[in-house]
Scaffold this motif. Structure first.
Motif: not given
Length: 384
Positions: A47-56, A64-66, A85-93
């Protein structure tokens, strides 16, 4: 070009394979390239600072940096009460698993120019209906309501052994926590897991298959074979039954899932209905019932009691300990200094007022000078 997609989300790596319909039937499964340097990609989401999700692999590189924003190990947590929970957001697995599926579908669609006709997704063999239903709902919300769910050992068997007759075979899935050993039998419902043991030492996995088969009354030489998948070590010596291991066993489960997806395809009008297709459809509808109209979730199975031994948390040391104590001290000192400064200026002002009489108006005008009677204002800014 019509094609189907098989996806295997393992604990550390995610793989995918496709089968293409060339017009004369479905071709052999081929790996779908997901990683930065290989067909497999890390089972990870960032989860990046802008709220976007990167995969793989891109997620691992960004982590590595965060590292606090890197999510791993969530596929096994499907069905847990506590969300990720990451970045204050909740994600169901299960929603994170659906994100990986969406990424794999996009990779394949970019290559073939269209979405796959069918998708088969694997899951751990120990999952019950509750976990499967959660994942189905997440996949439906992600736009994949018709995706089929198949246990990973069943998919691995379909990479080499078609469910014909009444035979028994073994599967060894190698992972970071040891091997998962399963024996499965065929019948009217295709391949069905019979017995599974987790956490087996990798060097003893093949022997565990023979042990489970012996417990089921099946001699080792009567097994149809043993399929190795994951980070499989080499098997030394001769075995009483065939052992199947590809040059890249990490892709075995995804390859079998693609085979299942191809056999689930609707036969052409007037064409023969293969026994393999009927068997696979029976497995999907019998062992893993479809939830096309989303019904109520099944009741969560009762969990055994867990004994938790309390232990004291380690006290922060070094700079962390100093900072933990410094924050309230600095805040309190700031309040005291502010109060003392205010009192000092108040007393000074009162003393100065008592010694002097009324002050005369200043000789020079300013934008905030008080207005005098009879004065002409040259602009509206002459008043405060």
């Amino acid at each position: 070009m019509p094609y189907v997609l098989g996806i295997d989300i393992a604990s550390t790596r995610t793989t995918a394979a496709t089968c293409v319909d060339s017009g004369d039937g479905w071709g052999a499964p081929e790996p779908s390239w997901l990683g930065a340097r290989g067909p497999s990609a890390a089972t990870a989401v960032f989860l990046d600072d802008d709220g976007y999700l990167l995969t793989g692999d891109a997620a691992v590189e960004a982590g590595l940096s965060a590292p606090a924003r890197l999510l791993t190990g969530f596929h096994e947590r499907v069905g847990d009460d506590v969300p990720v929970i990451v970045g204050g957001e909740r994600f169901p697995a299960e929603s994170l698993s659906a994100v990986l599926v969406d990424a794999a579908v996009d990779q394949a669609a970019e290559r073939f120019g269209e979405k796959p006709r069918h998708i088969v997704l694997t899951h751990p063999v120990g999952w019950g209906s509750f976990r499967r239903d959660l994942l189905r709902r997440a996949l439906a919300e992600a736009g994949f309501p018709r995706a089929a769910l198949v246990p990973a050992p069943v998919a691995a068997l379909h990479a080499y052994l078609a469910p014909r007759g009444e035979v028994t075979a073994g599967v060894c899935e190698f992972g970071p926590d040891g091997a998962v050993v399963t024996i499965a039998a065929t019948g009217g419902n295709g391949w069905q897991p019979v017995k599974t043991v987790e956490g087996v030492d990798p060097g003893e996995a093949v022997g565990k298959v023979f042990e489970l088969a012996h417990g089921a009354g099946i001699p080792p030489q009567a097994l149809a074979g043993i399929v190795l998948c994951g980070e499989a070590p080499p098997v030394s010596g001769r075995t009483p039954c065939p052992v199947f291991a590809s040059s890249d066993p990490v892709l075995t489960v995804a390859t079998g899932a693609a085979n299942i997806a191809a056999r689930r395809d609707v036969p052409r009008p007037g064409g023969p209905r293969s026994n393999a297709l009927a068997a696979v459809e029976t497995v999907e509808t019998t062992l893993l019932p479809r939830v096309d109209p989303l019904e109520e979730l099944t009741e969560r199975p009762e969990r055994p009691p867990v004994d938790i031994t309390p232990f004291p948390l380690p006290e922060p040391t070094g700079a962390a300990k100093l900072l933990s104590r410094r924050k309230p001290i600095v805040a309190g000192a700031a309040v005291v200094v502010l109060a003392a400064t205010t009192l000092f200026f108040t007393l000074t002002t009162r003393e100065a007022t008592a010694d002097k009489g009324p002050e005369a108006p200043p000789a020079t005008s300013s934008s905030c000078a008080p207005s005098t009677p009879g004065a002409t204002h040259t602009s509206p800014e002459g008043r405060c």
